[in-house]
Structures are given as C-alpha cells and as structure tokens.
Design a protein around this motif. Structure first.
Motif, PDB file in Angstrom:
ATOM      1  N   LYS A   1     -37.536  32.834  18.549  1.00 15.56           N
ATOM      2  CA  LYS A   1     -37.493  33.555  19.844  1.00 15.56           C
ATOM      3  C   LYS A   1     -36.916  32.648  21.011  1.00 15.56           C
ATOM      4  CE  LYS A   1     -39.348  37.401  18.147  1.00 15.56           C
ATOM      5  NZ  LYS A   1     -38.674  38.661  17.853  1.00 15.56           N
TER       6      LYS A   1
ATOM      7  N   ARG B   1     -38.176  40.267  28.395  1.00 14.08           N
ATOM      8  CA  ARG B   1     -38.416  41.873  28.161  1.00 14.08           C
ATOM      9  C   ARG B   1     -38.301  42.063  26.517  1.00 14.08           C
ATOM     10  NH1 ARG B   1     -33.011  40.567  29.863  1.00 14.08           N
ATOM     11  NH2 ARG B   1     -31.660  41.402  28.480  1.00 14.08           N
ATOM     12  N   GLN B   2     -37.717  41.160  25.913  1.00  9.73           N
ATOM     13  CA  GLN B   2     -37.742  41.447  24.377  1.00  9.73           C
ATOM     14  C   GLN B   2     -38.989  40.978  23.508  1.00  9.73           C
ATOM     15  OE1 GLN B   2     -34.020  39.127  24.107  1.00  9.73           O
ATOM     16  NE2 GLN B   2     -32.947  40.770  23.658  1.00  9.73           N
TER      17      GLN B   2
ATOM     18  N   ALA C   1     -34.345  34.276  22.966  1.00 10.35           N
ATOM     19  CA  ALA C   1     -34.562  35.743  23.384  1.00 10.35           C
ATOM     20  C   ALA C   1     -34.925  35.631  25.019  1.00 10.35           C
ATOM     21  CB  ALA C   1     -35.865  36.398  22.630  1.00 10.35           C
TER      22      ALA C   1
END
Length: 228
Positions: free
Chosen positions: A136, A142-143, A139
């Motif tokens: 991540k 919000r994801q 990322a």
C-alpha cells in the motif's frame, strides 16, 4: 521515562467556573513498560496523556521525560524533544488525504535533519512492511480501511525511532477483530523494539496487552495492577 509529580490541570468554563480535569496525579512509567490507562469518558485520562506529552500545560506539578522538565523548556525545545523522543497514535488517524501512505509515514521527518534522505524512505518502507502494508506504499488514505489507516499511523509514530509511544484511544473506531489485530501488533512492536508505551482507552478488556494497568476516575488514579 515518563514522570508526573503531583500534576493537576484545571480548565475554566466560559463564565470562569473552574473544572478540575486532573487532580494531583503522580505517575512514573519506567523504561520499557507498556502501561494501559483505562477510565470512562470524562475521567481525565486523555488530559493526563496530553500532560505527559507536554501538549497541555499543568496548572500545578511537574512533568518530566527522562531527566528533562518539559515546562522548563521553550516551545521550540519542547517541539524538538517531542519530535526526537515521542511517537503519537491519536484516536483518529489524521492522515493527510493528498499524501500517499509512504509520504504520510515520512511526515514527522520533515521537521528533522534527515528529511528527504534515502535512509528515511527505506525506513518508512520497512515500517510499512512491519505493519503489513508493503503493498500500500503508493495508495492514498481514502483507499484504505479504518484498520489499515491505523496501521499507517502506527508506522508513522515509529519513523523517528522514538523512545516513548503515546496512544490515545487507538482502537475506539475499529471493530472487535481489527481492534485485536492492532493491539497484537502494538504488543509485538513493544516486545521487539523495547519502546516505552502509555496507552489510554475506555476499554478495560485491552489491559492484558500491557505490562501494567491503571484506572482513572474523576481526575485521579484509582487502581493499579500488573496487566498479566
């Protein structure tokens, strides 16, 4: 590592009425301890944590981190010692939505000498791997799920290799399974890194994760016991 001596904090209402939040508390958290402080909403536990961090000035008493009296320092010196020695995990993730996960983890280093170094980026990536978010890195908040966001916060709190970790209701917005995963992670980091932890929570079921448990009520410490 954390010493409060007869610390009190009184707030004033708009009409000038004094409201005592912390009443003459003395507390010593030794190096390497994982202390969990429980109490109902309004018991004074978050105020006590903010006093320990130097985020709130006491009305009376003394607060020390190590051998340093926090309120004998200037604002700048306080900020420097917090940045070097203390990591924070707040109740809400407070991640910046415009920054990637990696950039959020690196954020505390923008105030240090190693900002932008390859070493700091490598350390951030390593911490994200430690909390299970190596996939991540690029990322945005919000994801991520709530649990993943809190893992990012934990990684961020450790980026400056703090001696002390202060946590304010770090699992209050999580479901039971995710709460346990986060607390297992914090306990594992405590064991592997030896960081001193003071964590406040309204959930008494979390006390077995620490090495010592305290209870606060009406601005005072009421009970103390070995957590496990």
């Amino acid at each position: 590592m954390i010493v409060l001596e007869n610390v009190a904090k009184t707030f004033l209402t708009k009409d000038g009425t004094p409201v005592p939040a912390v009443k003459g508390v003395s507390l010593a958290v030794k190096k390497g301890e994982f202390v969990i402080l429980t109490g109902r909403s309004g018991s004074g536990k978050t105020t006590l944590l903010n006093l320990a961090a130097g985020l709130t000035r006491p009305t009376a008493g003394e607060v020390r981190l190590g051998d340093v009296n926090l309120w004998a320092l200037s604002d700048r010196e306080q900020s420097q010692i917090r940045n070097r020695k203390v990591g924070f995990i707040f109740q809400f993730p407070s991640l910046l939505p415009s920054l990637t996960v990696l950039e959020n983890v690196l954020l505390p280093m923008t105030f240090g000498r190693n900002h932008g170094s390859e070493t700091s980026a490598d350390r951030a990536a390593t911490l994200l791997k430690t909390v299970g978010l190596e996939d991540k890195v690029g990322a945005y908040p919000r994801q991520l799920s709530a649990g993943q966001q809190q893992r990012v916060v934990i990684a961020r709190s450790l980026i400056n290799q703090p001696e002390i970790l202060l946590a304010d209701e770090p699992t209050s917005n999580l479901d039971e399974q995710t709460e346990r995963e986060i607390m297992d992670m914090v306990r594992g980091l405590h064991a592997s890194m030896g960081v001193t932890i003071l964590l406040v929570t309204h959930t008494s079921q979390l006390t077995p994760f620490g090495t010592r448990a305290l209870e606060m009520a009406e601005g005072a410490l009421r009970n103390e016991r070995t957590a496990h």
